[in-house]
Design an enzyme around this catalytic site. Structure first.
Site, PDB file in Angstrom:
ATOM      1  N   GLY A 544       0.957  -1.107   0.057  1.00 38.82           N
ATOM      2  CA  GLY A 544       0.061   0.019  -0.226  1.00 38.82           C
ATOM      3  C   GLY A 544       0.909   1.308   0.034  1.00 38.82           C
ATOM      4  N   GLY A 546       0.517   5.741   0.527  1.00 40.11           N
ATOM      5  CA  GLY A 546      -0.314   6.742   0.552  1.00 40.11           C
ATOM      6  C   GLY A 546       0.470   8.272   0.932  1.00 40.11           C
ATOM      7  N   GLY A 547      -0.061   9.191   1.257  1.00 40.26           N
ATOM      8  CA  GLY A 547       0.416  10.581   1.499  1.00 40.26           C
ATOM      9  C   GLY A 547       1.647  10.174   2.551  1.00 40.26           C
ATOM     10  N   GLY A 549       3.617   7.760   3.218  1.00 39.55           N
ATOM     11  CA  GLY A 549       4.756   6.945   2.688  1.00 39.55           C
ATOM     12  C   GLY A 549       4.127   5.716   2.383  1.00 39.55           C
ATOM     13  N   VAL A 551       3.495   1.034   2.584  1.00 36.38           N
ATOM     14  CA  VAL A 551       3.271   0.107   3.769  1.00 36.38           C
ATOM     15  C   VAL A 551       3.705  -1.068   3.182  1.00 36.38           C
ATOM     16  CG1 VAL A 551       1.496  -1.313   4.907  1.00 36.38           C
ATOM     17  CG2 VAL A 551       0.923   1.068   4.408  1.00 36.38           C
ATOM     18  N   LYS A 566       4.613   0.197   8.474  1.00 36.73           N
ATOM     19  CA  LYS A 566       4.333   1.448   7.864  1.00 36.73           C
ATOM     20  C   LYS A 566       5.651   2.522   7.688  1.00 36.73           C
ATOM     21  CE  LYS A 566       0.445   4.653   8.405  1.00 36.73           C
ATOM     22  NZ  LYS A 566      -0.919   4.576   9.295  1.00 36.73           N
ATOM     23  N   ASP A 662     -11.381   9.592  11.350  1.00 35.71           N
ATOM     24  CA  ASP A 662     -11.706   8.905   9.985  1.00 35.71           C
ATOM     25  C   ASP A 662     -12.058   7.688   9.928  1.00 35.71           C
ATOM     26  OD1 ASP A 662     -10.955   9.263   7.162  1.00 35.71           O
ATOM     27  OD2 ASP A 662      -9.153   9.137   7.320  1.00 35.71           O
TER      28      ASP A 662
END
Ligand code: NAG
Ligand code: NAG
Ligand code: NAG
Ligand code: NAG
Ligand code: NAG
Ligand code: NAG
Ligand code: NAG
Length: 889
Positions: A544, A546-547, A549, A551, A566, A662
């Site tokens: 994965g 994302g913003g 960094g 995973v 992560k 979230d």
């Protein structure tokens, strides 16, 4: 029931006849003929009601207005009333009506001699405009004082897990005068009330076993005996390691067996193996002792190895000081590998003292699948500081003296009773008013629909949306399992929240050794360990991005354990200090329904977090845009319940309230056993410490389609924002569509708005996921819809707490179960036609043009379609026009 009362024989005979009739009626309709025990006395009184009504569990309650059990002057000495609040977690019968007493009032029940359960039902709502926090009263039964200056309001507020109502259960022995008087007595300048009274008889020797059954006493030579002059109050009754067992599924006495996880120390230690073995009851443990489901589930320490020597398997219970307590521990070896003596031997501690040095379940029971129970008595003195409440510890620890085969302990069920003091009283003080969770009073029933003021979620669509969705999708952590981890056996649930540490057969090079305390659980990894776990961060291991960094999936402990790693981008805004603070906070959070942080690495300026690996990925992966097979409705309900429990723990379980901020279907992950775990609360905010302050002011963050409209308007974050987002998740689960679908007619773009609209219109069945066709019982759907609707209320204060949501979902599951048991044919269960027409691309550009073309988030007010959409409350204010950094999370 074979003796006549010495008081007024004719009335009593009549009452007997009547009660026999009622009993007959009830037993013939509701008691499962196969129940191991059939009560000889069974009364259900719905106080404040003048007719008989059926409760959600299909039991018939009689109104007390003209009841034989009420005094003849009932109308002059009390008043019936209906609760002015509604709460999705509270059942209609017997909670919605109450009887209020300005002065002393006594109900009299004709019952046979012997021990009875007396259950008092209280729902502290507003009745006849009276503030329930001002109601204080005493209750006695026969010669025993049960409650003194009791406040149902304070007591309910102090329940863990929090519940909006109370069921107080007592065990009272009735003597040969064969009547049970239940007296209510208001404190000065106050009033008393009651919603329901239940009386159920029980087998003679179940709990009050007299001098023939001496009970070992902790720290005392003399054993203890409990005779029929002593009354008990049930404080806890737990199906350890299992699910809630509703009264209907008890052995005929309607006892409720709850889950044990709220009481586990460290929130989530141990494993919960269960196995569908046939439980073989014995003369010593007759079938009515506890339902088989209690014995087929358990909690153990887990891995059977020496790690277990590092900690006690511990439960903590709040009790009143100055009383004696009876503990009944239910045991049954259910694992295939434990069949012989000296395989699993453990010590039982109560309040840090040895209650039983050596319990070997097989030795006591004789065989796998044979249940036993053991009683212990412990005296809890007034503490040094004379606190009225204190914690009572129950701990299990492997007993290595006899060199058992496995280093482990097990518990299947637990009951804790308070014994009356020598003066016959069971009454303790009310809990202190709770201050940690700013608990808004539950709202008045919203008869009036919300004025068309808000629900502006829809307004976030438009140009902004594209970018936002990308961010949301990038934020998704996809956890996929490639190969199975070595499993310890089919029946041992491989639990992923157990601290990862010394695993049998592997050497550990870590600096820290796992110990029992949560604060020690967070392991420090060296960068070389992390590099070897992820083959130096090779792309093949990336699961994965994302913003923050990337995973990675990784294997630690010599490949025995799969983890998700992560790696925060060093360029990300998070400073190293914040990173540390966060680890400090996260490592203390342990709960079955939270993804646990296993450890971290801060070598070489890296910011790396190591989490449990979730084999089944995100909830969304199983709902839509997926090749995975659809989840069944029951699975979905269980997943929702698990996630709700996780959020409830975040809100109330830790020292400070934690607001997730979230909540969405991609932040709910599923492990290999389909247990839901809330993830990504790393950037959550702790709630206000100060009671007077009920919110945190922050920059709005969250994912579009899920964000609480009130949070937008006020920029003030409360835990109710999570409740709103969770309501959206519930709808996603029900309808299997994203929270926002651009390109639909505008009223359908936002799932929150559209779902709520359909619910109001009674057309919710039309948007249900077609895969669920025929699976949802109508009563369950109705309950589920109620919960969703309440979560999505515009004002946070009107939304339920997560605890209410947990209760509501448990109830929905019960409704579904009950309906499935009674379902003969397919009947008229929700069968859906054409529901996904809503998902086809919109053709009505006109309707949508307001946001589509302008690229802003403002809605045009003038151009609504013909339908009554406006009634849902989509306003035209510009609350969203100053939107929001789309990169915010
Ligand atoms: C409740 O009891 C009635 C009467 O026996 C029965 O017809 C009905 O199916 C039951 N419903 C549920 C949900 O158990
Ligand atoms: C109740 O009060 C009314 C008038 O206040 C009186 O006439 C009646 O006798 C009373 N009934 C009983 C049962 O006390
Ligand atoms: C009852 O309890 C309340 C609050 O706990 C207290 O303020 C009040 O003085 C008590 N009343 C009596 C009669 O003990
Ligand atoms: C209470 O126990 C005593 C002695 O154990 C027994 O004689 C008596 O009958 C019991 N009373 C009732 C009402 O069960
Ligand atoms: C038992 O021990 C724990 C720590 O080991 C302590 O926090 C707790 O207060 C003790 N309980 C009692 C009743 O002494
Ligand atoms: C387990 O609990 C007992 C009793 O409180 C205590 O003496 C013992 O040290 C504990 N063991 C561990 C490993 O914490
Ligand atoms: C409970 O109260 C009765 C008096 O009602 C007393 O005789 C009995 O000893 C009490 N039980 C305990 C355990 O103190």
């Amino acid at each position: 029931m074979d003796k006549t009362s010495n008081t007024s024989p004719s009335t009593t005979m009549l009452t007997f006849a009547l009660s026999l009739f009622i009993l007959h009626l009830i037993t013939s309709t509701t008691t499962d003929a196969s129940s191991p025990y059939t009560p000889t006395d069974y009364f259900l009184l719905d106080c404040g009601s003048s007719s008989s009504s059926t409760s959600a569990d299909n039991r018939t309650w009689d109104g007390d207005a003209r009841s034989k059990f009420s005094p003849p002057n009932i109308a002059n000495t009390s008043s019936p009333s209906t609760a002015e609040e509604q709460n999705p977690a509270v059942t209609q019968v017997p909670f919605m009506t109450a009887r209020l007493f300005p002065s002393q009032f006594t109900y009299t029940f004709p019952v046979s001699a012997g021990p009875k359960f007396l259950r008092l039902y209280f729902y502290p709502a507003t009745y006849s405009g009276r503030d329930n926090s001002k109601s204080f009263f005493s209750v006695s039964a026969g010669s025993h004082t049960l409650l003194t200056n009791f406040s149902a309001f304070l007591t309910a507020a102090g329940t863990v897990p929090r519940q909006p109502f109370l069921i107080k259960e007592f065990v009272i022995s009735v003597n040969y005068n064969q009547r049970l008087d239940i007296k209510f007595d208001p404190s000065p300048n106050s009033y008393a009330f009651i919603n329901g009274i239940e009386i159920v008889s029980m087998p003679n020797n179940l709990y009050i076993r007299g001098p023939d059954y001496p009970i070992p006493q902790v720290s005392q030579q003399q054993p203890f005996t409990i005779d029929n002059t002593t009354a008990l109050e049930t404080l806890y009754r737990l199906d350890v390691g299992g699910n809630l067992v509703p009264g209907k599924d008890d052995t005929g006495m309607y006892r409720i067996w709850r889950q044990d996880d709220p009481y586990i120390y460290g929130q989530g230690f141990g494993q919960t193996p269960h196995r569908d073995v046939t439980i073989r009851y014995t003369n010593d443990t007759p079938e009515y002792t506890a339902p088989a489901t209690v014995y087929t589930t358990s909690r153990t320490m887990g891995k059977h190895n020496s790690v277990n020597l590092n900690y006690n398997l511990t439960w903590i219970f709040t009790v009143d000081s100055g009383f004696t307590y009876l503990f009944r521990l239910h045991f049954c070896e259910i694992l295939q590998e434990v069949t012989r003596v000296n395989q699993r031997v453990f010590t039982v501690f109560l309040n840090n003292r040895t209650a039983d040095p050596e319990v070997d379940v097989i030795q006591l029971s004789g065989d796998n699948g044979v249940p036993i129970f053991k009683d212990y008595v412990v005296w809890v003195p007034l503490g040094d500081n004379r606190r009225s409440k204190q914690d009572l510890w129950l701990a299990l620890y492997p007993n290595m003296d006899s060199k058992p085969k496995y280093t482990d302990a097990i518990l299947n069920g637990l009951e804790i009773f308070k014994l009356n003091q020598s003066d016959g009283s069971l009454a303790g003080p009310n809990p202190e008013p709770v201050g940690t969770t700013p608990e808004a009073p539950y709202p008045k029933s919203p008869e009036k629909e919300d004025s068309g003021a808000s629900s502006p979620v829809l307004a976030v669509v438009g140009g902004v949306i594209g970018g936002v969705l990308v961010v949301a999708v990038m934020g998704v952590l996809i956890f996929r399992r490639r190969r199975r981890v070595r499993d310890s056996g089919p029946s041992v649930a491989k639990s992923s929240w157990v601290p990862i540490s010394v695993t049998a057969g592997t050497s550990t090079s870590t600096k820290t050794n796992a110990s029992s305390l949560p604060s020690d659980l967070c392991r420090h990894f060296s960068i070389s360990e992390i590099r070897s776990a992820t083959r130096n961060f090779t792309d093949d291991f990336m699961i994965g991005t994302g913003g923050f960094g990337n995973v990675y999936k990784g294997y630690i402990d010599g490949g025995a354990t799969t983890v998700a790693i992560k790696r925060l981008d060093s360029k990300s805004n998070q400073g190293a200090r914040e990173f540390q603070t966060e680890i400090g906070m996260l490592s203390k959070l342990r709960h079955l329904h939270l993804v646990s942080l296993i450890g971290y690495c801060d070598d070489d300026g890296e910011m790396i977090l190591v989490y449990d690996y979730m084999a089944n990925g995100t909830l969304r992966d199983h709902l839509y845009k997926t090749e995975n097979p659809p989840l069944s409705w029951k699975n979905r309900l269980q997943i929702c319940l698990g996630a709700a429990r996780g959020l409830h723990y975040l809100h109330t379980g830790a020292k400070h309230m934690i607001i997730h901020r979230d909540v969405k279907s991609t932040n709910i992950l599923l492990d290999d056993k389909w247990v839901a775990k809330v993830s990504d609360f790393g950037l959550s905010k702790t709630g206000p410490d100060n009671v007077a302050q009920t919110h945190v002011t922050t920059v709005v963050k969250g994912s579009f389609g899920y964000v609480d409209p009130e949070y937008y308007r006020r920029q003030q974050l409360t835990e109710k924002s999570d409740v709103y987002s969770f309501g959206v998740v519930l709808l996603e689960v029900l309808c299997a569509r994203p929270a926002i679908v651009t390109g639909l007619p505008k009223e359908q773009v936002s799932l929150a708005v559209w779902g709520r609209y359909c619910m109001r219109k009674g057309t919710i069945d039309q948007i249900v996921d077609p895969h669920l066709m025929g699976q949802i019982a109508p009563e369950c759907l109705r309950k589920f819809g109620e919960i969703v609707d309440s979560c999505l209320r515009d004002e946070g204060i009107q939304r339920p707490t997560m605890s209410d949501v947990v209760w509501g979902l448990e109830f929905a599951i019960q409704l579904q179960d009950a309906a499935e048991r009674n379902k003969i044919s397919g009947g008229d269960w929700i069968g859906i036609v054409g529901c996904h027409t809503m998902l086809s691309p919109a053709t009505d550009d006109d309707v949508f043009s307001g946001s589509k073309s302008s690229g802003t988030s403002t809605l045009e007010s003038g151009r609504r379609s013909e339908n009554s959409y406006a009634a849902v409350g989509v306003g035209s204010e510009n609350v969203f026009s100053q939107i929001v950094d789309p990169k915010g999370r």
